[in-house]
Write an enzyme that holds these catalytic residues in place. Structure first.
Site, mmCIF file in Angstrom:
data_model
loop_
_atom_site.group_PDB
_atom_site.id
_atom_site.type_symbol
_atom_site.label_atom_id
_atom_site.label_comp_id
_atom_site.label_asym_id
_atom_site.label_seq_id
_atom_site.Cartn_x
_atom_site.Cartn_y
_atom_site.Cartn_z
ATOM 1 C CG ASP A 1 -1.808 1.184 1.309
ATOM 2 O OD1 ASP A 1 -2.391 1.508 0.277
ATOM 3 O OD2 ASP A 1 -1.928 1.784 2.386
ATOM 4 C CG ASP B 1 -4.437 -1.412 3.543
ATOM 5 O OD1 ASP B 1 -4.674 -1.292 2.334
ATOM 6 O OD2 ASP B 1 -3.837 -0.552 4.214
#
Length: 746
Positions: free
Chosen positions: A288, A515
């Site tokens: 990420d 996430d």
């Protein structure tokens, strides 16, 4: 202000569960002592003790030492990880004694007044008494849709705050909370893939099935051949002790525990030991952007005066604590002069917030592509986006709206991400190791591409906006592109699943609520430093450092464990394969097993135990081969076959059993040392010293065997010496030939 007093806190029920996260010291000692292998060895020891030949019980001391070493290493690792875990705990704000204080989740009590902000995982059950938040209950219900909750509504532990701020009164804590009543779905046990564990389990299963029938058959064969009780017990137990790879399981667990201990010194918390192995096999790393490549901190780069004036009013009405809000609030002078009709907090789904202002209309603030603008932002902002800057647009409508429609641009702000150190070197290394890197973000794909280039990512990388990708083209896009923008939480999870379907071993890093689904799906997952409690709760490796280079250290630690275990597993299996095969041969052809338990102990210590211990902790950075078990089995079969053939020939050409036993021990020592040399390649100074010490130890062990274990080398005749010499030469030639074949293949 709502608050409770210290006296009420002392009397209230705390947010502590009865579930134990780690084993206690006594549980560790118990698990390392009372094992299946130790149980088998203990039974054999009791049988051997009935012969009165107590010198043959030395193999029991090996088990004792193994159990002590295993317990000490696991306890050391436990204490280090617990110290580190204290640093990784999430803090929450509560109102106590007329002030707001920070405490850890386990210190929250029933009746507390708890503040919740964006990114928090709700640790208790409660009811909102002020404020409004958007929550994700997907970890509880399986539904991915976010839910807006306001005053009077119930919040369940295990939910995640996506936006907004609120104050709740805590109603249920500890075992009484929703998440603990229903098995803590965010911490559901996941059996991580491990070829190492699976291969060990298969070996132990086969051995356990063979032990008892072989013991019975060897005893019956000895009885019908007229052997004495002591001869039957010692030869049979020698074979059975040889079948048990007593130190292999210990070596694997100690190696993994030591790895976790070493990583803890780099401020990396390993929640699942076998994930260290999985790391060594990772061939796709999904990062990420925010919090992984970047620090998560931002700074304001550019803003025009008109936009600044409005945002100073606009932002003062929001309690959001995300990186963008913090950067803007630090740079601007907030003020409140509006009559506000309605506020819409920022949503990770919508990518914007809004305020309805009396007499002015509605202001929206967020990503331009989500605002339904009348015109495109200026070229200046498009150019800044391509360079990796984050662009947010302030837009306006004269109407009172709850969703953007036909908005006019007021202006835009430019913000920059702070890149972590060592990113360029880390990207370059992973690329050299054929580890694919995919950057997945909720931000604009061109902005992410710019940040990636600044961080040292490949200039050939291809970026795509996932909000524009159709379902029927999703798989091809995931496999083709490197950088993905505007990715939703469900898309992140689907991307990981697609890569796994392609046979890839996927590691996923993240720090936010969005996430969580992907972190749970990945083969191994990392929660970054500063990650939300939601991300930490589902990750098996937690970073407590901002150093991006730690990814390299973790990968190398995984490779060291697997490569070294692969080296030494062959040494253990030579003894196991030989003992099983020769036991069957001795039953079928009336041959006597050549080693007693004490001789096997000497042989195992010098050619297996000592070299395995030192080789396991040697540095090894080579990429893990896919043919892990094939290489192990090939080496083990070569070593055991050489020893089997030599032992059979010794039995054929020498009739005196005591001489056969000594010659077989000499051959086994040489065979073992040569195999140590094979698995230690390439031989460095460290390995050469180890081989020298082992060779001297082997000579001393043979002297001890001759002098103190009823062997008489003086009774050897010329034929005996000739047979022994030819067999030793045969063993050397076999290994010499194999080395030549290996060099030719290279």
């Amino acid at each position: 202000m709502e608050y409770i007093t210290s006296q009420e806190v002392a009397a209230a029920k705390k947010n502590i569960t009865t579930d134990k996260i780690t084993k206690s010291v006594w549980e560790i000692i118990f698990s390392n002592t009372f094992t299946f292998i130790n149980g088998m060895v203990l039974v054999l020891a009791l049988v051997v003790a009935t012969t009165g030949r107590f010198e043959n019980l030395t193999f029991v001391f090996v088990i004792v030492v193994n159990s002590v070493i295993g317990s000490v290493q696991e306890i050391r690792s436990k204490l280090a990880l617990e110290r580190l875990e204290l640093l990784s705990r999430s803090e929450y704000q509560v109102n106590r004694d007329k002030q707001t204080v920070k405490i850890y989740s386990e210190e929250i009590v029933q009746g507390d007044y708890l503040h919740l902000n964006i990114g928090d995982q709700i640790p208790v059950d409660g009811r909102i008494i002020s404020g409004q938040i958007e929550v994700d209950e997907s970890l509880l219900t399986g539904e991915s849709e976010s839910i807006l909750k306001g005053v009077g509504e119930e919040l369940l532990s295990g939910s995640n705050v996506l936006s907004g701020h609120c104050l709740i009164k805590v109603e249920a804590v500890g075992d009484a909370s929703y998440i603990n009543k229903f098995a803590q779905k965010t911490k559901t046990f996941k059996r991580y893939p491990s070829k190492l564990r699976d291969s060990l389990n298969e070996i132990l299963k086969i051995i356990s099935l063979l032990l008892i029938p072989l013991a019975i058959l060897m005893s019956l064969r000895g009885y019908y051949k007229g052997f004495s009780y002591n001869e039957i017990v010692l030869t049979s137990s020698g074979a059975l002790v040889g079948m048990i790879p007593e130190g292999l399981v210990l070596l694997v667990s100690v190696s993994l525990a030591v790895s976790a201990l070493k990583l803890s010194r780099k401020k990396v918390l390993v929640e699942e030991l076998y994930c260290v192995e999985t790391l060594a096999r990772v061939d796709v790393l999904c990062f990420d952007k925010t919090g992984t490549i970047t620090t998560g901190r931002m700074k304001l780069v550019d803003i025009d005066p008109k936009t600044q004036d409005i945002l100073e009013n606009y932002l003062s009405y929001f309690d959001d604590e995300n990186a963008t809000s913090r950067a803007l609030k630090e740079a601007l002078r907030l003020k409140r002069s509006w009559q506000v009709k309605e506020i819409g907090a920022f949503s990770s789904k919508n990518k914007y917030s809004y305020i309805q202002v009396e007499g002015q209309g509605t202001y929206f603030f967020g990503a331009a592509e989500f605002l339904d603008l009348k015109e495109e932002p200026g070229e200046k902002f498009q150019a800044a986006k391509l360079e990796g800057y984050r662009i947010l647009t302030l837009a306006w409508s004269k109407d009172y709206l709850e969703s953007p429609h036909d908005l006019s641009i007021v202006g835009s702000v430019i913000l920059s991400d702070e890149i972590k150190d060592n990113t360029k070197e880390t990207f370059e290394y992973f690329s050299s190791q054929n580890v694919d890197i995919k950057i997945i973000s909720g931000d604009n794909h061109l902005a992410v591409l710019g940040v990636a280039h600044e961080a040292g990512f490949s200039r050939d990388a291809r970026a795509i906006d996932m909000s524009q990708v159709a379902d029927d083209n999703f798989r091809q896009v995931v496999l083709k592109y490197d950088i993905f923008g505007r990715v939703t939480p469900s898309q992140k999870e689907a991307m990981v699943e697609i890569l796994q379907d392609e046979g890839r071993t996927v590691a996923m890093s993240g720090d936010g609520v969005n996430d969580v689904l992907a972190l749970k799906k990945a083969d191994v997952s990392f929660a970054m430093n500063g990650a939300t409690s939601a991300a930490k709760s589902v990750s098996n490796i937690i970073f407590l450092t901002d150093d991006f280079g730690v990814f390299y250290d973790i990968l190398m630690e995984g490779r060291r464990v697997i490569n070294n275990i692969q080296k030494v597993e062959s040494l253990f299996l030579i003894k196991t394969f030989f003992s099983i095969a020769f036991s069957v041969i001795s039953i079928l052809f009336a041959l006597r097993f050549p080693f007693t338990p004490i001789e096997l102990t000497l042989l195992s210590t010098i050619t297996v135990g000592v070299p395995s211990f030192f080789l396991t902790f040697e540095e090894s950075k080579a990429k893990v081969a896919d043919n892990f078990m094939r290489d192990v089995l090939v080496n083990a079969c070569i070593g055991s076959s050489t020893l089997i053939v030599s032992s059979i020939l010794a039995n054929i050409f020498i009739s005196d059993y005591s001489k056969v036993s000594l010659i077989c021990l000499i051959i086994a020592m040489l065979n073992g040392l040569l195999m140590v040399g094979v698995v230690s390649r390439p031989l460095n100074y460290y390995n050469k010293i180890l081989l020298l010490v082992l060779s001297i130890s082997a000579i001393l062990a043979l002297v001890v065997d001759v002098l103190f274990i009823d062997k008489n080398i003086g009774s050897f005749n010329g034929v005996d010496y000739l047979v022994c010499g030819l067999l030793l030469l045969m063993v050397v030639l076999i290994y010499w030939g194999l080395e030549k074949v290996r060099l030719l293949r290279r």
